[in-house]
Scaffold this motif. Structure first.
Motif, PDB file in Angstrom:
ATOM      1  N   VAL A 210       0.866  -1.179   0.000  1.00 25.67           N
ATOM      2  CA  VAL A 210       0.000   0.000   0.000  1.00 25.67           C
ATOM      3  C   VAL A 210       0.897   1.222   0.000  1.00 25.67           C
ATOM      4  CG1 VAL A 210      -1.741   1.310   1.284  1.00 25.67           C
ATOM      5  CG2 VAL A 210      -1.837  -1.191   1.243  1.00 25.67           C
ATOM      6  N   GLY A 211       0.687   2.137  -0.945  1.00 23.73           N
ATOM      7  CA  GLY A 211       1.543   3.308  -1.058  1.00 23.73           C
ATOM      8  C   GLY A 211       0.746   4.532  -1.442  1.00 23.73           C
ATOM      9  N   GLU A 212       1.467   5.586  -1.806  1.00 24.61           N
ATOM     10  CA  GLU A 212       0.802   6.808  -2.255  1.00 24.61           C
ATOM     11  C   GLU A 212       1.404   7.241  -3.583  1.00 24.61           C
ATOM     12  OE1 GLU A 212       1.346   9.597   0.902  1.00 24.61           O
ATOM     13  OE2 GLU A 212       3.497   9.790   0.586  1.00 24.61           O
ATOM     14  N   ALA A 213       0.614   7.973  -4.354  1.00 21.11           N
ATOM     15  CA  ALA A 213       1.031   8.349  -5.695  1.00 21.11           C
ATOM     16  C   ALA A 213       2.151   9.381  -5.640  1.00 21.11           C
ATOM     17  CB  ALA A 213      -0.165   8.913  -6.465  1.00 21.11           C
ATOM     18  N   ALA A 214       3.189   9.160  -6.424  1.00 24.71           N
ATOM     19  CA  ALA A 214       4.294  10.110  -6.502  1.00 24.71           C
ATOM     20  C   ALA A 214       3.805  11.399  -7.148  1.00 24.71           C
ATOM     21  CB  ALA A 214       5.433   9.508  -7.327  1.00 24.71           C
ATOM     22  N   GLY A 215       4.093  12.536  -6.506  1.00 23.66           N
ATOM     23  CA  GLY A 215       3.710  13.822  -7.076  1.00 23.66           C
ATOM     24  C   GLY A 215       2.244  14.155  -6.945  1.00 23.66           C
ATOM     25  N   SER A 216       1.446  13.269  -6.348  1.00 19.01           N
ATOM     26  CA  SER A 216       0.011  13.519  -6.192  1.00 19.01           C
ATOM     27  C   SER A 216      -0.442  12.968  -4.851  1.00 19.01           C
ATOM     28  CB  SER A 216      -0.765  12.869  -7.341  1.00 19.01           C
ATOM     29  OG  SER A 216      -2.132  13.208  -7.275  1.00 19.01           O
TER      30      SER A 216
END
Length: 391
Positions: A210-216
């Motif tokens: 589970v991660g987060e969007a790079a740059g967003s």
């Protein structure tokens, strides 16, 4: 005399067209739409709470503020959800799959496609239930608020790396660029597995589960790893032609508030360094952290484990005097360097180190370091344990 109390009603659940609240039992509450200035407007309607003080107001407008009030027992303002069941279900769909909805504006609202069904749970919030495995990354916008995902024994696997693209997480929290407000998204995961994509020879590192969007980055993101839920980072690819092994992805990585309620989170394993007959062998990849975040981590039972490192490659040629490749380092169990780790009955363990590679004519490679159990302020209570990995 008028009785003055401080037990204002509390909104406990919401959908695009309903608000569920808890107040006094068997009392009639009023509700009314609010205008842009927060002033009650339009028709005043009423609803009776049940014997537990609960009630669900239905047929409301999507993304619209309302006031729920009682002449003696206070009031609360709340806004219906920015998304409906169909909006949520579409995020899990395969390309080309159609998502349908029954269009209801009460607690019987549903939407579905080949992968999931979205319903309203007993608390009045949306619930996603998987019908089958999903073999692609699912993007989660930061406008859902509180949603439960019952994986139903199935697995969501992020996009695997290939010649042109790096691996992607199973779930990716992201900012919704089309929305004008961002209340954030908190997910509760139960009954299945979410895994990051594995690395490839061209892009060897595994992705976070589970991660987060790079740059967003999302405005706010939170995840609760509940009963029988497993979250795993993707594995690093083994090295080829003298290259290093890829690093394993973290189980959970990013600015994501994390609670583990009995589930399991683990980093991916590092890939093995490549052997070489004539040149320098590759080093082993590092294991991924179980959880890597700058937010607080709360563990109420469950296991968090760093990924194991890859072994160094061997110098195999009979005239190869190069040393063996170095082993990678094990992943940390929890890395919350600027947050706090509250470990209540949980088990946190660092990943094991990789062994150094051998060499026919040269020195053996250096072994890696075992992963730290935790990095950051850690409080172990009620039998919670934190242990480093083996070196």
């Amino acid at each position: 005399t008028v009785e003055i109390t401080d037990d204002n009603p509390v909104i406990t659940g919401k959908t695009a067209h309903t608000l569920t609240f808890k107040g006094r039992a068997n009392e009639t509450y009023e509700y009314q739409e609010l205008d842009a200035q927060g002033t009650p407007t339009g028709k005043v309607l009423t609803i009776l709470t049940d014997g537990d003080g609960k009630a669900t107001i239905t047929g409301l407008k999507k993304a619209t503020p309302y006031q729920i009030s009682h002449k003696k027992y206070g009031s609360v303002n709340g806004k219906t959800a920015l998304v409906d069941a169909k909006d949520i279900a579409k995020q899990f769909a395969d390309v080309g799959d159609q998502t349908t909805t029954n269009g209801n504006t009460d607690k019987n609202e549903t939407a579905s496609n080949k992968n999931v069904e979205v319903t309203v749970d007993d608390n009045g919030n949306y619930k996603v239930t998987l019908k089958k495995d999903i073999d692609h990354t699912v993007e989660i916008p930061d406008i859902w608020e509180n949603v439960k995902i019952d994986l139903g024994g199935h697995t969501i696997t992020g996009d695997k790396a290939d010649d042109n693209n790096a691996a992607k997480p199973g779930l990716v929290f992201k900012k919704d660029d089309t929305a004008t407000e961002h209340p954030g998204t908190n997910l509760e995961i139960v009954n299945g597995t979410i895994k990051g994509g594995d690395g490839s020879s061209a892009h060897p590192d595994g992705a976070a589960g589970v991660g987060e969007a790079a740059g967003s980055k999302p405005s706010q993101a939170g995840i609760t790893v509940g009963a029988n839920a497993v979250i795993k980072g993707g594995n690093g690819a083994d090295g080829e032609n003298g290259s290093n092994g890829g690093n394993g992805g973290s189980g959970i990585e990013g600015t994501i508030g994390t609670t583990v309620n009995g589930g399991s989170v683990s980093g991916g394993n590092g890939g093995k360094g490549s052997d070489s007959a004539t040149g320098t062998p590759g080093n082993g990849g590092n294991g991924g952290s179980g959880i890597k975040t700058d937010k607080d981590v709360v563990i109420n039972g469950g296991t968090i484990t760093g990924g194991n490192a890859g072994n160094g490659g061997n110098a195999t040629g009979e005239n190869n005097t190069n040393p063996g490749g170095s082993g990678g380092n094990g992943g940390s169990g929890v890395n919350s360097s600027s947050g706090k780790i509250d470990n209540n009955r949980g088990t946190i363990t660092g990943g094991d180190a990789g062994n150094g590679g051998s060499s026919e004519k040269g020195n053996g490679g250096t072994g890696g370091n075992g992963g730290s159990g935790s990095i950051g302020e850690t409080n172990n209570t009620n039998g919670g344990t934190t242990t480093g990995g083996n070196g």
